[in-house]
Write an enzyme that holds these catalytic residues in place. Structure first.
Site, mmCIF file in Angstrom:
data_model
loop_
_atom_site.group_PDB
_atom_site.id
_atom_site.type_symbol
_atom_site.label_atom_id
_atom_site.label_comp_id
_atom_site.label_asym_id
_atom_site.label_seq_id
_atom_site.Cartn_x
_atom_site.Cartn_y
_atom_site.Cartn_z
ATOM 1 N N CYS A 16 35.308 27.059 48.313
ATOM 2 C CA CYS A 16 36.159 28.191 47.958
ATOM 3 C C CYS A 16 36.797 27.932 46.606
ATOM 4 O O CYS A 16 37.543 26.987 46.456
ATOM 5 C CB CYS A 16 37.240 28.387 49.014
ATOM 6 S SG CYS A 16 38.307 29.784 48.699
ATOM 7 N N GLY A 17 36.501 28.778 45.626
ATOM 8 C CA GLY A 17 37.022 28.560 44.290
ATOM 9 C C GLY A 17 38.100 29.529 43.880
ATOM 10 O O GLY A 17 38.807 29.298 42.919
ATOM 11 N N CYS B 75 40.316 31.087 46.332
ATOM 12 C CA CYS B 75 41.197 31.357 47.460
ATOM 13 C C CYS B 75 42.646 31.455 47.011
ATOM 14 O O CYS B 75 43.127 30.627 46.240
ATOM 15 C CB CYS B 75 41.074 30.249 48.504
ATOM 16 S SG CYS B 75 39.426 30.060 49.169
#
Length: 285
Positions: A111-112, A114
C-alpha cells in the site's frame, strides 16, 4: 539471524511426495517502521528492518518532505519492543512546510497511498525528467537479466521485492530489497542520494508491478527510465508520460514492452524505432 536482521531461520515441517520431514527456511522479517519528523509520527510502514537510513532519506525525498538530503539535520534509528523508529529532524524551513501538509498514514505491505487526505494528493504533480540520455535496448535487457543474482535476500527467502539502479558505465547497483515494493524503491532512492549518485543517465529496475506511486517516486529523483518485470497500471502509464519517463514493463529474457517515450531507446542497428500509439501506451513499429 542475519547480521542486519533481514531474515530469521524458522523450523517447520516439510510434506512432499507424501512424506513428512523436519525442515528449516529463511523467512523475511517484517517490522513496523515509524517515520517521525521533528518529533511527530508521519507514517508507519510494515517493512524489512534493513537499510533503514536509506529508507528514511529516500522516503523524505520521494514524498516531497525535503528536496535535498542536506535539508535533513539528523537521522537516528530507535529500536523498541513494537518496532523501529526512524527519527528525522529537519531544517527550519522544511519543518514549517511539513506542518502545513501533515498527514498520518498506516501503510501495510503493498500500500503506497493509504491514508492520504484528498484526491489531489493521490494525483500530485511530479517533476518532468530531463531529456538527453539515450539507452541501448539490449543493454536494458541485460541489466534485468543481471538483477536476480544480486537479490541476496530474495534468494534466501523468496519473499521480497527489489529496486536497483543501472548505468551503462557502472552496471547494476545499488540494489535494495524489502517486503514492500514502495519501501524497496525508497531505500534505493536513499542509497543513491547518500552516495551522491547522478541518476540522469540511468534506469530504475523493479521486480514488481508498476503502479502510479512507483512512477511518482521515480520522477522525484529524476530517473528517466523504469524497467519492471510486471505490468503497469493505466494511471502509471499516464503519469510516466506526463513526467517524461520511459516506462518499460513485462521484461522477460527475450524482450520487453515500451509504454511511454520510446524515442529514448536505441534499437537494432543504432536506429530508434518510431512509436505507434496503441490503446493505453505505445508499441514500436
Amino acid at each position: 539471524m542475519a547480521a542486519d536482521g533481514a531474515f530469521t531461520e524458522q523450523a517447520g515441517l516439510n510434506w512432499r511426495a507424501g512424506r513428512a520431514s523436519s525442515s528449516s527456511r529463511a523467512v523475511a522479517e517484517e517490522t513496523a517502521i515509524a517515520l517521525t519528523f521533528d518529533g511527530s509520527t508521519y507514517a508507519v510502514m510494515m517493512a524489512t528492518p534493513a537499510d533503514l537510513k536509506d529508507f528514511g532519506v529516500g522516503f523524505s525525498v520521494t514524498e516531497g518532505i525535503v528536496a535535498r538530503a542536506d535539508e535533513i539535520r539528523s537521522l537516528d534509528l530507535i529500536e523498541t519492543d513494537l518496532g523501529i523508529e526512524v527519527r528525522i529532524w529537519l531544517g527550519e524551513n522544511r519543518t514549517a512546510a511539513l506542518f502545513a501538509r501533515r498527514r498520518a498514514i498506516m501503510g501495510p505491505v503493498g500500500c503506497g497511498l493509504c491514508g492520504i487526505e484528498s484526491l489531489v494528493q493521490a494525483r500530485r504533480a511530479v517533476p518532468r525528467v530531463k531529456k538527453g540520455a539515450t539507452f541501448d535496448a539490449r543493454d536494458l535487457l541485460e541489466a534485468m537479466r543481471a538483477l536476480p543474482p544480486l537479490q541476496d535476500l530474495n534468494r534466501k527467502t523468496r519473499a521480497v521485492h527489489a529496486a536497483a539502479f543501472w548505468q551503462a558505465d557502472g552496471g547494476v547497483g545499488p540494489v535494495r530489497e524489502d517486503v514492500g515494493r514502495h519501501n524497496a524503491l525508497d531505500k534505493l532512492t536513499g542509497a543513491l542520494i547518500r552516495h551522491n549518485r547522478s541518476v540522469s543517465n540511468g534506469a530504475v529496475l523493479l521486480t514488481s508491478r508498476i503502479s502510479v506511486e512507483m512512477v511518482q517516486k521515480t520522477a522525484m529523483i529524476g530517473a528517466p527510465v523504469i524497467v519492471a518485470v510486471s505490468a503497469p497500471t493505466t494511471l502509471a502509464i499516464k503519469t510516466a508520460d506526463e513526467a517524461g519517463i520511459t516506462l518499460i514493463a513485462v521484461a522477460r529474457d527475450d524482450g520487453y514492452e515500451v509504454f511511454t517515450h520510446p524515442d529514448r531507446i536505441v534499437f537494432a542497428q543504432g536506429m530508434r524505432r518510431h512509436p505507434v500509439e496503441t490503446g493505453d501506451g505505445f508499441a514500436t513499429a
